[in-house]
Design an enzyme around this catalytic site. Structure first.
Site, mmCIF file in Angstrom:
data_model
loop_
_atom_site.group_PDB
_atom_site.id
_atom_site.type_symbol
_atom_site.label_atom_id
_atom_site.label_comp_id
_atom_site.label_asym_id
_atom_site.label_seq_id
_atom_site.Cartn_x
_atom_site.Cartn_y
_atom_site.Cartn_z
ATOM 1 N N ASN A 1 0.834 -1.203 0.000
ATOM 2 C CA ASN A 1 0.000 0.000 0.000
ATOM 3 C C ASN A 1 0.882 1.272 0.000
ATOM 4 O O ASN A 1 2.067 1.198 -0.314
ATOM 5 C CB ASN A 1 -1.013 -0.016 1.149
ATOM 6 C CG ASN A 1 -2.347 0.588 0.723
ATOM 7 O OD1 ASN A 1 -2.380 1.703 0.217
ATOM 8 N ND2 ASN A 1 -3.405 -0.154 0.907
ATOM 9 N N HIS B 1 3.339 0.019 -2.833
ATOM 10 C CA HIS B 1 3.729 -1.393 -2.939
ATOM 11 C C HIS B 1 5.243 -1.599 -3.071
ATOM 12 O O HIS B 1 5.720 -2.408 -3.869
ATOM 13 C CB HIS B 1 3.018 -2.036 -4.130
ATOM 14 C CG HIS B 1 1.526 -2.172 -3.960
ATOM 15 N ND1 HIS B 1 0.918 -2.211 -2.733
ATOM 16 C CD2 HIS B 1 0.528 -2.276 -4.881
ATOM 17 C CE1 HIS B 1 -0.404 -2.334 -2.900
ATOM 18 N NE2 HIS B 1 -0.666 -2.370 -4.178
ATOM 19 N N HIS C 1 -1.136 -10.039 -3.613
ATOM 20 C CA HIS C 1 -1.995 -9.208 -4.458
ATOM 21 C C HIS C 1 -2.758 -10.033 -5.492
ATOM 22 O O HIS C 1 -2.901 -9.610 -6.648
ATOM 23 C CB HIS C 1 -1.137 -8.125 -5.129
ATOM 24 C CG HIS C 1 -1.833 -6.840 -5.370
ATOM 25 N ND1 HIS C 1 -2.892 -6.712 -6.242
ATOM 26 C CD2 HIS C 1 -1.640 -5.603 -4.838
ATOM 27 C CE1 HIS C 1 -3.297 -5.458 -6.253
ATOM 28 N NE2 HIS C 1 -2.551 -4.757 -5.408
ATOM 29 N N GLU D 1 -6.479 -7.796 0.223
ATOM 30 C CA GLU D 1 -5.074 -7.755 0.632
ATOM 31 C C GLU D 1 -5.002 -7.570 2.142
ATOM 32 O O GLU D 1 -5.286 -6.487 2.648
ATOM 33 C CB GLU D 1 -4.365 -6.598 -0.071
ATOM 34 C CG GLU D 1 -4.424 -6.665 -1.573
ATOM 35 C CD GLU D 1 -4.245 -5.290 -2.217
ATOM 36 O OE1 GLU D 1 -3.239 -4.618 -1.943
ATOM 37 O OE2 GLU D 1 -5.116 -4.885 -2.998
HETATM 38 C C1 BGC Z 1 -4.134 -0.431 -4.399
HETATM 39 C C2 BGC Z 1 -4.624 0.324 -5.595
HETATM 40 C C3 BGC Z 1 -3.630 0.154 -6.674
HETATM 41 C C4 BGC Z 1 -3.492 -1.297 -6.981
HETATM 42 C C5 BGC Z 1 -2.438 -1.528 -8.015
HETATM 43 C C6 BGC Z 1 -4.022 -1.862 -4.776
HETATM 44 O O1 BGC Z 1 -3.514 -2.583 -3.704
HETATM 45 O O2 BGC Z 1 -4.994 -0.270 -3.308
HETATM 46 O O3 BGC Z 1 -4.792 1.700 -5.303
HETATM 47 O O4 BGC Z 1 -3.978 0.862 -7.817
HETATM 48 O O5 BGC Z 1 -3.117 -1.986 -5.826
HETATM 49 O O6 BGC Z 1 -2.640 -2.681 -8.650
#
Ligand code: BGC
Length: 378
Positions: free
Chosen positions: A114, A140, A212, A343
């Protein structure tokens, strides 16, 4: 003599009945214990081999993963009509996973899942700057997070688990400390994908790990997740600003589109939330592993439960999928809201939010996290 022959025949008959009964038993026992793992080459990355590991349990369920990004590539489960289907998004080959803009399909996310506001945070008076990769924020893990590196993989005894190890060096993507991180994926006999994370560091750092995977429980039969029913055991969530950074408030979900305390169609209120769901829910839970969310898809009958040791969950409804990814599985077009993620995590921007549970990891401590995705039908 005649009697003996009849006697022998009867005995043979009896033995073969016993044998049949036994072999039936055996085949049941075997089918419960025929966990196996197969491997296949999945190309090369930075000159090193990438391998796909496929775990199969006694029920025929399969989970595949690769050592690039410690990424889940397939989860094949049965629908209520007994057909099999892959319920996560992904690509046919490594080229798909390494393409620019791959939205972290199935990947392990770290060092910090995040967002961290402006990538900046302070530990013991020292300010660190994590790599910026998302509208001036760090998302991330930065430009080359744990999803974009090669992990060392080992098949564990028992043929149902694969362990992946990665050393994130001091300073990598702006994070302090050499961090040893380990992820173990297990496919259990009761159709659960268990993910166990362990990590340790030699300097105080921040750490927030997650997976993810994007789920569409119709296995490609529906182009969106509007009819999936989601339930999240959370009375509160962390609202965000326009950059998706938490405001620091913790608000009640009651009376808002964020209320998933009872199973609710994703499509019911999604239009009331700009872009769709992309928020962290504050789970109603004690310490330890607890079931905190579930998803039901009525046409396939597939039912997914999520258990975790983490305090939060990001429910993301695939808002930024645009249908532009190449090399997708079976050429599926992954458009907006095709799939959803759940997640499990610590809260976003926790390093800058003193009221959120701490994400600090100090030398001598061991980080542990477990998340379990269990599949069934009803
Ligand atoms: C986030 C999203 C982001 C996405 C990317 C998610 O975990 O909350 O804001 O765009 O990941 O794939």
């Amino acid at each position: 003599m005649k009697k003996n022959v009849v006697g022998s025949l009867l005995l043979l008959c009896f033995l073969s009945i016993v044998d049949m009964a036994c072999s039936n038993n055996n085949s049941n026992t075997n089918s419960m214990s025929t966990a196996k793992i197969t491997t296949q080459s999945f190309g090369t990355f930075e000159g090193k081999p990438v391998t796909e590991y496929t775990l199969t349990n006694g029920n025929g369920m399969q989970v595949s993963l690769i050592n690039y990004g410690a990424t889940l590539t397939k989860i094949i489960t049965q629908a209520k009509d007994s057909t099999w289907g892959d319920v996560i998004t992904g690509y046919d080959s490594l080229a798909g996973y390494v393409q620019e803009g791959n939205p972290y399909f199935g990947a392990t996310i770290g060092r910090f899942a995040n967002r961290i506001a402006k990538g900046t945070y302070t530990i013991d008076g020292v300010t660190y700057k994590a790599a910026l990769n998302n509208n001036g924020q760090s998302l991330h893990g930065g430009l080359k997070g744990f999803d974009k590196v090669l992990w060392d993989a080992i098949i564990l005894p028992g043929d149902s688990s694969v362990q992946l190890n990665y050393l994130s060096k001091d300073g990598e993507e702006g994070y302090p400390g050499n961090l040893k991180v380990q992820v173990v994926y297990t496919l259990t006999a009761n159709n659960a994908v268990k993910i166990e994370y362990t990590a340790s560091t030699d300097k105080t750092t921040v750490l927030n790990l997650t997976n993810h995977a994007y789920f569409n429980l119709t296995a490609g039969k529906s182009p969106n997740i509007y009819d999936h029913l989601v339930q999240i055991n959370a009375d509160k969530y962390t609202p965000v600003d326009a950059s998706l950074i938490p405001t620091g408030e913790i608000l009640e979900v009651k009376g808002t589109p964020m209320d998933f305390t009872q199973p609710k169609r994703v499509g019911q209120d999604i239009d009331k939330v700009t872009g769709g769901y992309d928020h962290n829910w504050v789970l109603n839970k004690e310490e330890g592993l607890q079931e905190i969310a579930n998803v039901y898809e009525p046409t396939s009958g597939r039912y997914l439960t999520v258990a975790t040791t983490e305090p939060g969950i990001q429910f993301y409804s695939g808002n930024f999928l645009t249908g532009s990814l190449t090399g997708t599985k079976n050429g599926i077009i992954y458009n907006k809201h095709y799939a959803l993620t759940l997640e499990t995590q610590h809260f976003p921007d926790a390093p800058n939010q003193p009221s959120f549970p701490s994400t600090l990891l100090k030398p001598g401590e061991t980080y542990h996290q477990t998340t379990v995705y269990t599949f069934s039908t009803k």
